[in-house]
Design a protein around this motif. Structure first.
Motif, short mmCIF file in Angstrom:
data_model
loop_
_atom_site.label_atom_id
_atom_site.label_comp_id
_atom_site.label_asym_id
_atom_site.label_seq_id
_atom_site.Cartn_x
_atom_site.Cartn_y
_atom_site.Cartn_z
N SER A 135 0.85 -1.19 0.00
CA SER A 135 0.00 0.00 0.00
C SER A 135 0.89 1.24 0.00
CB SER A 135 -0.91 0.01 1.23
OG SER A 135 -0.15 0.21 2.39
N THR A 136 0.30 2.36 -0.33
CA THR A 136 1.06 3.60 -0.31
C THR A 136 1.49 3.94 1.11
OG1 THR A 136 -1.01 4.85 -0.23
CG2 THR A 136 0.02 4.55 -2.40
N LEU A 137 0.73 3.49 2.10
CA LEU A 137 1.10 3.71 3.50
C LEU A 137 2.42 3.01 3.81
CD1 LEU A 137 0.46 4.80 6.32
CD2 LEU A 137 -0.84 2.71 6.74
N GLU A 138 2.57 1.76 3.36
CA GLU A 138 3.81 1.03 3.59
C GLU A 138 4.99 1.73 2.91
OE1 GLU A 138 2.52 -2.67 1.96
OE2 GLU A 138 1.95 -3.49 3.91
N ASN A 139 4.77 2.24 1.70
CA ASN A 139 5.82 2.97 1.00
C ASN A 139 6.20 4.25 1.73
OD1 ASN A 139 5.75 1.00 -0.98
ND2 ASN A 139 4.48 2.19 -2.38
N ASP A 140 5.19 4.95 2.27
CA ASP A 140 5.45 6.19 3.03
C ASP A 140 6.26 5.90 4.29
OD1 ASP A 140 4.04 7.55 1.11
OD2 ASP A 140 2.20 7.74 2.31
N VAL A 141 5.91 4.83 5.01
CA VAL A 141 6.64 4.47 6.23
C VAL A 141 8.09 4.12 5.89
CG1 VAL A 141 6.84 2.73 8.07
CG2 VAL A 141 4.60 3.74 7.53
N THR A 142 8.30 3.38 4.82
CA THR A 142 9.64 3.03 4.38
C THR A 142 10.46 4.28 4.05
OG1 THR A 142 8.87 0.91 3.53
CG2 THR A 142 10.97 1.69 2.71
N ALA A 143 9.83 5.22 3.32
CA ALA A 143 10.52 6.47 2.97
C ALA A 143 10.89 7.27 4.21
CB ALA A 143 9.64 7.30 2.04
N ILE A 144 10.01 7.30 5.20
CA ILE A 144 10.29 8.02 6.45
C ILE A 144 11.44 7.36 7.19
CG2 ILE A 144 9.37 8.56 8.74
CD1 ILE A 144 6.62 8.97 7.32
N LYS A 145 11.47 6.02 7.25
CA LYS A 145 12.54 5.31 7.92
C LYS A 145 13.88 5.59 7.24
CE LYS A 145 10.05 1.39 9.92
NZ LYS A 145 9.87 -0.08 9.89
N ILE A 146 13.89 5.60 5.92
CA ILE A 146 15.12 5.90 5.17
C ILE A 146 15.59 7.32 5.47
CG2 ILE A 146 16.07 6.25 2.85
CD1 ILE A 146 14.30 3.84 1.96
N ALA A 147 14.63 8.25 5.48
CA ALA A 147 14.99 9.65 5.73
C ALA A 147 15.54 9.85 7.14
CB ALA A 147 13.77 10.55 5.50
N LEU A 148 15.01 9.07 8.09
CA LEU A 148 15.47 9.17 9.49
C LEU A 148 16.69 8.30 9.77
CD1 LEU A 148 12.02 9.18 11.36
CD2 LEU A 148 13.52 11.14 10.91
N GLY A 149 17.06 7.45 8.81
CA GLY A 149 18.20 6.57 8.99
C GLY A 149 17.90 5.41 9.92
N ILE A 150 16.67 4.99 9.97
CA ILE A 150 16.28 3.88 10.86
C ILE A 150 16.37 2.57 10.14
CG2 ILE A 150 14.41 2.92 12.24
CD1 ILE A 150 13.38 5.70 12.67
#
Length: 150
Positions: A135-150
């Motif tokens: 889902s787009t929600l899963e993609n958004d969470v992944t993008a946020i994790k990458i941006a935060l370096g998690i």
């Protein structure tokens, strides 16, 4: 929330079940034509674990007849109390791949199929979608994790 699917890629679909069911002829009518016993409910002996399937039902349509309805499909789960039907029956079109999206319950389920009483045979094939389902929600969470370096 939008789902990302690749339904048009043939390799994403896996045949889970395929079988033919002939009706039993037990008498002839006064003009000598066979009388057929109704095909009983077909319990599919396969456990399904994905929420997207494609069901095909075919039969020999008599000359001069137009049949579009292929019966209905039901889903059941095994609970502590036994088998329980889930949701409404899904109506099926004859000679088509019926694409069915079930509520995503993260649990294994079984299927049963009832064809119309006038069918003298039924050829059933059921495919399960094994491709990408995000889902787009899963993609958004992944993008946020990458941006935060998690």
């Amino acid at each position: 929330m939008t789902r990302n699917l690749q339904l048009g890629i043939e390799s994403n679909w896996h045949l889970q079940y395929s079988e033919s069911f002939p009706a039993v002829s037990y008498l002839n009518d006064s003009s000598g034509k066979p009388i057929y016993q109704r095909i009983t409910e077909i319990n599919i002996p396969v456990v399904f674990d994905k929420s997207i399937i494609a069901v095909s039902v075919n039969t020999a349509v008599p000359v001069g007849k137009i049949w579009k309805y292929a019966g209905y499909l039901r889903r059941s789960l095994t609970t502590g109390l036994g088998a329980s039907f889930v949701g409404e029956p899904e109506s099926l079109f004859l000679g088509k791949f019926n694409l069915i999206f079930f509520s995503d319950l993260n649990i294994n389920y079984f299927l049963s199929l009832q064809v119309p009483k006038w069918f003298t045979s039924a050829n059933v094939a059921i495919y399960q979608y094994e491709g990408i389902d995000t889902s787009t929600l899963e993609n958004d969470v992944t993008a946020i994790k990458i941006a935060l370096g998690i």
